[in-house]
Design an enzyme around this catalytic site. Structure first.
Site, PDB file in Angstrom:
ATOM      1  N   SER A   7      -3.814  14.444 -12.476  1.00  0.00           N
ATOM      2  CA  SER A   7      -3.329  13.911 -11.394  1.00  0.00           C
ATOM      3  C   SER A   7      -3.643  12.260 -11.135  1.00  0.00           C
ATOM      4  CB  SER A   7      -3.904  14.668 -10.106  1.00  0.00           C
ATOM      5  OG  SER A   7      -3.638  13.898  -8.937  1.00  0.00           O
ATOM      6  N   HIS A  32       0.775  13.839 -13.590  1.00  0.00           N
ATOM      7  CA  HIS A  32       1.009  14.340 -12.390  1.00  0.00           C
ATOM      8  C   HIS A  32       0.905  13.154 -11.186  1.00  0.00           C
ATOM      9  CE1 HIS A  32       1.208  17.826  -9.139  1.00  0.00           C
ATOM     10  NE2 HIS A  32       0.371  16.998  -8.374  1.00  0.00           N
ATOM     11  N   ASP A  34       1.196  12.231  -7.101  1.00  0.00           N
ATOM     12  CA  ASP A  34       1.316  12.695  -6.068  1.00  0.00           C
ATOM     13  C   ASP A  34       1.794  11.743  -4.841  1.00  0.00           C
ATOM     14  OD1 ASP A  34      -0.199  15.460  -5.929  1.00  0.00           O
ATOM     15  OD2 ASP A  34      -1.765  14.224  -6.910  1.00  0.00           O
ATOM     16  N   MET A  36       2.612  11.180  -0.954  1.00  0.00           N
ATOM     17  CA  MET A  36       2.100  11.566   0.387  1.00  0.00           C
ATOM     18  C   MET A  36       2.567  10.734   1.500  1.00  0.00           C
ATOM     19  SD  MET A  36      -1.964  12.472  -0.603  1.00  0.00           S
ATOM     20  CE  MET A  36      -2.172  13.647  -1.745  1.00  0.00           C
ATOM     21  N   HIS A  65       4.914  15.024  -7.624  1.00  0.00           N
ATOM     22  CA  HIS A  65       4.779  16.092  -6.352  1.00  0.00           C
ATOM     23  C   HIS A  65       5.129  15.347  -5.102  1.00  0.00           C
ATOM     24  CE1 HIS A  65       1.549  18.666  -4.477  1.00  0.00           C
ATOM     25  NE2 HIS A  65       2.616  19.078  -3.866  1.00  0.00           N
ATOM     26  N   MET A  67       4.931  15.310  -1.364  1.00  0.00           N
ATOM     27  CA  MET A  67       4.346  15.821  -0.105  1.00  0.00           C
ATOM     28  C   MET A  67       4.823  15.161   0.964  1.00  0.00           C
ATOM     29  SD  MET A  67       0.613  16.430  -1.719  1.00  0.00           S
ATOM     30  CE  MET A  67       0.707  15.574  -2.984  1.00  0.00           C
ATOM     31  N   MET A 136      -0.161  25.657  -4.590  1.00  0.00           N
ATOM     32  CA  MET A 136      -1.129  24.972  -4.363  1.00  0.00           C
ATOM     33  C   MET A 136      -2.484  25.670  -4.301  1.00  0.00           C
ATOM     34  SD  MET A 136      -0.147  21.835  -4.030  1.00  0.00           S
ATOM     35  CE  MET A 136      -1.879  21.158  -3.589  1.00  0.00           C
ATOM     36  N   ASP A 174      -2.503  23.650  -8.723  1.00  0.00           N
ATOM     37  CA  ASP A 174      -2.567  22.579  -8.372  1.00  0.00           C
ATOM     38  C   ASP A 174      -3.774  22.251  -7.267  1.00  0.00           C
ATOM     39  OD1 ASP A 174      -2.948  19.590  -7.600  1.00  0.00           O
ATOM     40  OD2 ASP A 174      -1.038  19.378  -6.833  1.00  0.00           O
TER      41      ASP A 174
END
Ligand code: DX5
Ligand code: ZN
Length: 214
Positions: A7, A32, A34, A36, A65, A67, A136, A174
């Site tokens: 990540s 990965h 992330d 957000m 990913h 979020m 998760m 994750d």
């Protein structure tokens, strides 16, 4: 399968290119990424412009990913930014089936993410179109949190569901993954492990990736 998706949330954002090159030369499988929004999760990370720059340097698939609330609104944006795999939260989608199909139609691999409190049984139908499901093992929003032990049970339940409905679907985990729990997660049925702090805060990140795959 034993795959690692480090990540970038734990990378040095001031030296992102250097950290991506390190991953290019390592034995990791995916990167990965992330994203957000500060609403679905309490933290804000980065958006499409940064993903685009990551893509410029990355020589491995981008495992993005999301979020964010209503991720269906941004499917084409993330395709254009270079996502190869796009995962969206079950808890953030009103029309999950539509969103998953739009990800596939855009030419990416699609996946659903479950928060720690969301039961695996809710994927009974959606798993059939998923290329990957992401469980998760921490409450999403931050790197460096403690692994939730109930994840092993969820991985086993997910494996059972995949065997019945879609055996080629990969199971990804994750949050709080490290060299101490990786083996047990693979044993329970996980295929892809995300690791942020375990990789980037270690003395020798490439060597840690090798150890995580063993
Ligand atoms: C958490 C993110 C994770 C995070 C993992 O919300 O989805 O991908 O970066 O970091 P570690 O491995 O440090 O828990
Ligand atoms: Zn993540």
């Amino acid at each position: 399968m034993k795959m690692i998706s480090p990540s970038l949330l734990s990378a040095d954002f001031g030296n992102l290119q250097r950290d991506i090159e390190m991953l290019n030369n390592s034995e990791c499988d995916w990167l990965h990424v992330d994203v957000m929004d500060g609403i679905f999760v309490p933290n804000i990370s980065f958006g499409q412009p940064v993903v685009k720059h990551i893509k410029k340097h990355a020589r491995k698939p981008l495992d993005v990913h999301l979020m964010i609330m209503d991720p269906g609104r941004y499917v084409n944006d993330f395709k254009e930014s270079g996502a190869d795999i796009l995962t969206v939260h079950y808890e953030a989608c009103t029309h999950l089936d539509r969103t998953l199909h739009s990800i596939k139609d855009a030419g990416m691999k699609c996946g659903v993410v479950l928060n720690p409190h969301t039961p695996v049984v809710l994927l009974e139908d959606a798993v059939q179109i998923c290329d990957v499901v992401l469980l998760m093992s921490v409450n999403p929003g931050f790197g460096g949190q403690k692994f939730i032990e109930n994840t092993y049970n969820k991985v086993r339940q997910m494996k059972e569901l995949c065997m019945r409905k879609n055996p080629s679907c990969l199971i990804e985990v994750d949050g709080g993954v490290n060299v101490d729990n990786a083996h047990k997660l693979y044993e329970a049925g996980a295929d892809v492990l995300v690791a942020g702090n375990a990789v980037f805060k270690s003395q020798n990140p490439s060597q840690t990736i090798i150890e995580l795959k063993r």
